[in-house]
Design an enzyme around this catalytic site. Structure first.
Site, PDB file in Angstrom:
ATOM      1  N   LYS A 281      57.202 -60.143  -5.699  1.00 29.06           N
ATOM      2  CA  LYS A 281      56.070 -60.680  -6.553  1.00 29.06           C
ATOM      3  C   LYS A 281      55.018 -59.653  -6.179  1.00 29.06           C
ATOM      4  O   LYS A 281      54.944 -59.082  -4.780  1.00 29.06           O
ATOM      5  CB  LYS A 281      55.722 -62.016  -5.762  1.00 29.06           C
ATOM      6  CG  LYS A 281      55.069 -62.852  -6.742  1.00 29.06           C
ATOM      7  CD  LYS A 281      55.115 -64.277  -6.469  1.00 29.06           C
ATOM      8  CE  LYS A 281      54.295 -65.216  -7.360  1.00 29.06           C
ATOM      9  NZ  LYS A 281      54.677 -66.684  -7.346  1.00 29.06           N
ATOM     10  N   GLU A 366      57.130 -82.986  -9.074  1.00 32.91           N
ATOM     11  CA  GLU A 366      56.140 -84.122  -9.190  1.00 32.91           C
ATOM     12  C   GLU A 366      56.573 -85.521  -9.144  1.00 32.91           C
ATOM     13  O   GLU A 366      56.073 -86.595  -8.514  1.00 32.91           O
ATOM     14  CB  GLU A 366      55.196 -83.952 -10.261  1.00 32.91           C
ATOM     15  CG  GLU A 366      54.273 -82.838 -10.382  1.00 32.91           C
ATOM     16  CD  GLU A 366      54.940 -81.329 -10.620  1.00 32.91           C
ATOM     17  OE1 GLU A 366      56.245 -81.373 -10.971  1.00 32.91           O
ATOM     18  OE2 GLU A 366      54.403 -80.228 -10.457  1.00 32.91           O
ATOM     19  N   ARG A 394      53.783 -85.363 -15.225  1.00 31.40           N
ATOM     20  CA  ARG A 394      55.143 -85.533 -15.049  1.00 31.40           C
ATOM     21  C   ARG A 394      55.665 -86.812 -14.503  1.00 31.40           C
ATOM     22  O   ARG A 394      56.752 -87.123 -14.680  1.00 31.40           O
ATOM     23  CB  ARG A 394      55.125 -84.356 -14.319  1.00 31.40           C
ATOM     24  CG  ARG A 394      55.537 -83.278 -14.728  1.00 31.40           C
ATOM     25  CD  ARG A 394      56.956 -82.853 -15.265  1.00 31.40           C
ATOM     26  NE  ARG A 394      57.062 -81.859 -16.160  1.00 31.40           N
ATOM     27  CZ  ARG A 394      57.309 -80.456 -15.835  1.00 31.40           C
ATOM     28  NH1 ARG A 394      57.812 -80.184 -14.708  1.00 31.40           N
ATOM     29  NH2 ARG A 394      57.273 -79.489 -16.800  1.00 31.40           N
TER      30      ARG A 394
HETATM   31  C1  TPP Z   1      55.129 -78.962 -13.610  1.00 34.22           C
HETATM   32  C2  TPP Z   1      54.470 -77.671 -12.966  1.00 34.22           C
HETATM   33  N1  TPP Z   1      53.897 -77.923 -11.462  1.00 34.22           N
HETATM   34  C3  TPP Z   1      53.459 -76.874 -10.754  1.00 34.22           C
HETATM   35  C4  TPP Z   1      53.028 -75.863 -11.537  1.00 34.22           C
HETATM   36  C5  TPP Z   1      52.149 -74.668 -11.088  1.00 34.22           C
HETATM   37  N2  TPP Z   1      52.866 -73.506 -10.927  1.00 34.22           N
HETATM   38  C6  TPP Z   1      52.584 -72.522 -11.674  1.00 34.22           C
HETATM   39  S1  TPP Z   1      53.772 -71.164 -11.332  1.00 34.22           S
HETATM   40  C7  TPP Z   1      54.247 -72.043  -9.897  1.00 34.22           C
HETATM   41  C8  TPP Z   1      55.558 -71.239  -9.196  1.00 34.22           C
HETATM   42  C9  TPP Z   1      56.511 -70.803  -9.946  1.00 34.22           C
HETATM   43  O1  TPP Z   1      57.199 -70.048  -9.004  1.00 34.22           O
HETATM   44  P1  TPP Z   1      58.530 -69.125  -9.773  1.00 34.22           P
HETATM   45  O2  TPP Z   1      59.008 -70.142 -11.123  1.00 34.22           O
HETATM   46  O3  TPP Z   1      59.502 -68.728  -8.809  1.00 34.22           O
HETATM   47  O4  TPP Z   1      57.586 -68.068 -10.560  1.00 34.22           O
HETATM   48  P2  TPP Z   1      56.763 -66.767  -9.791  1.00 34.22           P
HETATM   49  O5  TPP Z   1      55.592 -66.950 -10.095  1.00 34.22           O
HETATM   50  O6  TPP Z   1      57.219 -66.725  -8.546  1.00 34.22           O
HETATM   51  O7  TPP Z   1      57.281 -65.618 -10.707  1.00 34.22           O
HETATM   52  C10 TPP Z   1      53.976 -73.220  -9.881  1.00 34.22           C
HETATM   53  C11 TPP Z   1      54.079 -74.098  -8.763  1.00 34.22           C
HETATM   54  C12 TPP Z   1      53.412 -75.698 -13.057  1.00 34.22           C
HETATM   55  N3  TPP Z   1      53.046 -74.890 -13.836  1.00 34.22           N
HETATM   56  N4  TPP Z   1      53.981 -76.609 -13.593  1.00 34.22           N
END
Ligand code: TPP
Length: 632
Positions: A281, A366, A394
């Site tokens: 990242k 969630e 959710r």
């Molecule tokens: C249902 C839901 N909960 C929380 C989020 C907030 N959120 C956005 S990106 C993220 C982390 C995603 O991690 P990953 O899939 O590993 O992607 P990365 O950013 O590490 O590339 C979160 C928790 C969301 N978008 N949707």
């Protein structure tokens, strides 16, 4: 001339050498850093997938092949090389590009995303549809290790492994959700990356072979064969393989050559495969690599030192919420703070640091979080959840079926409630009032400022009820916080201003906008309005509210939520059901269900929810002899 100058659409990648693709990746990173430093946005996730995106578009033939970006916050490179390079500096701005894939923006965006963990289910449905229609294109879901912790993704894997359609899953593993990823799946991925059992066994066999004095060629061959056998047996791809999805990897996510080779190979399988791509990242920008969480959803920043340019120095509601929970835990160890992968955004990070035993980050889960809270609650603990309004959607079934029907006490901080800037339609917090207010036996409160927030959270925990407290992302007025918590009478409103010409009902920080508008109407137009801080949208302070409606006759409701089914319509229902005659009602709120990309200020202005908008709308309303917005 840069290489990016020559690249507008994916076919432009085809003539490029690996070295040129690597240079292109550097050029794109530079642009992304510039864009996000100005507009804000998801910097670290986007920097992490530049190489991966180039390799994908080099091998697959979008838009015929469908590339689905889970969450979609990492799609900036995809946008840049699919015809939107010239607009990239408009991303997350009004009338600009969305920060997420949007099927109405480009044919290259296979589905809209924004909420996590949906890609695998969509990909699965699309693969079945493709096969039933005898089409041949590829379907590729790109999902992060964070999003993979979401229940819907795991449900999809379970089904994909059973029906076994041809489908390519790219698992983008950077060990991070927004914060470091959590849970058993994350551990399993680390285990796959390190390949520990294989390496250990390989070492043992090599040392045995070393003991044999003269190893002839045939012995070396045998050793190699044994090694391949061991690799096949021992490289643990087990979770996915066990589910019926072939595991391939780990693959170096910043080695374009390696990815191109593996992606090409992946087309050959006629069953579901998962390619485990390991990325970092923030790759390519030191401040983001050092602090990927802060640069996950970044404010504008200075490129040279990575320092954020903050629009306000005031503490956010989230911060006050976190501090309040911290104080509550200090007093009562039964209080347990919960987040679904958002410790930083929700302000619970300080609780995580100070009281790790009273804090749980459950991952992007969630639904689980609400039932987990139910389990804690039914067993005598005091769960306090912090969740963004948009992600609360959710867990509606858990709120109804699992908390409400058993009347389980849980306190929920609804962060990012109301209109949300930058992210567009997928992240709005405009539905919580309409949804929650239809659920029996719960409390839905909205504090007018930070001080009221801390008292409401305290009141909620003390009350032994299911209490939702909603507040926006943007800081409030910066009011002083009382040293000690005070109980706010549940379901009671607060009269802030008295006036003979009508009444404004408002809640949350918009109360101050309403009050300012009322004062301006008094000063400029000699119109005197009462202003009520509703505080509890559910249950309403019915006696007080009815009293004001009957006395004032001209009623204005203000909310930063959807009007249909929202606060204004609840007031309308009361007027009708109580059969109160000759009432003129103006309801200001959000009239669109799909909100354009814009800043919170722009949206608040658009829906006439700032003091100027309220002033002019109310003036117009009161000047009309016969009011046609709603008249009984
Ligand atoms: C249902 C839901 N909960 C929380 C989020 C907030 N959120 C956005 S990106 C993220 C982390 C995603 O991690 P990953 O899939 O590993 O992607 P990365 O950013 O590490 O590339 C979160 C928790 C969301 N978008 N949707």
């Amino acid at each position: 001339m840069s290489i990016l100058d020559k690249v507008n659409f994916p076919p432009d990648l085809n003539g490029l050498t690996i070295e040129e693709l690597e240079t292109l990746a550097k050029e794109i990173r530079k642009i992304i850093i510039q864009v996000v430093s100005k507009n804000g946005g998801h910097l670290s996730s986007n920097l992490g997938v530049v190489d991966l995106t180039l390799a994908l578009h080099r091998i697959f033939n979008a838009p015929e092949d469908k590339i689905i970006w889970d969450v979609g916050h990492q799609s900036y490179t995809h946008k840049i090389i699919t015809g939107r390079k010239d607009k990239i500096f408009s991303i997350r701005q009004r009338h600009g590009l969305s920060g997420y894939p949007d099927i109405f923006e480009s044919e290259y965006d296979a589905i809209n995303t924004g909420h996590a963990s949906t890609s695998l289910a969509f990909a699965s449905g699309m693969a079945v549809a493709r096969d039933k229609q005898n089409k041949k294109h590829n379907i590729i879901a790109v999902i992060g290790d964070g999003a993979l912790t979401g229940g819907v993704a795991l449900e999809a894997l379970n089904h994909i492994g059973q029906i076994k359609q041809r489908l390519i899953i790219i698992l983008n593993d950077n060990k991070m959700s927004i914060s470091p990823n959590v849970g058993g799946i994350s551990k399993h991925l680390n285990y796959l990356v390190s390949g520990r059992p294989y390496i250990r066994l390989k070492e043992v066999i090599q040392s045995i072979l070393r003991l044999i004095p003269a190893i002839g060629k045939s012995m070396v061959d045998i050793a190699r064969k044994i090694e391949v056998l061991i690799r096949t047996m021992m490289v643990p791809g087990s979770l996915f393989d066990e589910l019926g999805v072939k595991y391939i990897g780990p693959i170096h996510g910043h080695n374009i050559k390696e990815m191109i080779k593996e992606f090409e190979e992946s087309k050959k399988y006629d069953f579901p495969v998962l390619l485990h791509v390991v990325t970092e990242k923030g790759f390519g920008y030191k401040p983001a690599m050092q602090n990927p969480s802060s640069f996950h959803s970044s404010a504008p920043f200075d490129i040279h030192d990575g320092k954020f340019i903050r629009s306000s120095k005031l503490p956010s509601y989230s911060k006050i919420f976190g501090q309040t929970v911290l104080k509550l835990i200090k007093k009562d160890k039964r209080v347990i703070a919960l987040t679904a992968a958002m410790p930083e955004g929700t302000g619970l990070e300080i609780v995580q640091k100070k009281y790790p035993e009273n804090f749980y980050d459950v991952g992007i889960a969630e639904q689980y979080m609400f039932d987990f809270a139910g389990g804690l609650s039914i067993s005598g603990m005091k769960p306090v959840i912090a969740i963004y309004s948009t992600f609360l959607q959710r867990a509606i079934d858990q709120i109804i079926h699992d908390l409400t029907l058993m009347k389980l006490p849980v306190v929920v901080g609804i962060d990012r409630a109301g209109l949300v800037g930058g992210d567009g339609a997928t992240h709005q917090g405009i539905f919580d009032i309409a949804i929650l207010c239809s659920i029996p036996d719960i409390y839905v409160a909205s504090p007018k400022d930070e001080n009221e927030l801390q008292h409401m959270v305290y009141t909620g925990v003390k009350s032994n009820k299911t209490v939702f407290v909603r507040y926006p992302k943007e800081p409030g007025k910066g009011v002083n916080l009382d040293e000690d918590f005070k109980e706010i009478p549940l379901g009671k409103s607060e009269v802030l201003r008295e006036g003979k010409d009508g009444v404004i009902f408002a809640f949350g920080p918009l109360v101050y906008e309403a009050k300012d508008a009322a004062e301006k109407l008094s000063k400029n137009d000699k119109i005197e309005l009462s202003v009520i801080n509703v505080r509890f949208i559910k249950p309403l302070d019915k006696e007080l509210i009815l009293n004001y409606i009957k006395k004032k006759k001209r009623v204005i409701t203000i909310e930063d939520g959807i009007l249909e089914g929202g606060f204004g319509s609840i007031i309308k229902d009361i007027i009708v059901s109580e059969n109160i005659k000759k009432i003129n009602l103006l309801s200001l709120g959000v009239s669109d269900g799909i909100i354009e990309v814009a800043s919170r200020e722009e949206l608040i202005e658009k829906y006439n929810l700032n003091s100027e908008g309220i002033y002019s709308e109310v003036k117009r309303f009161l000047n009309k002899k016969r009011i046609n917005i709603f008249k009984i």
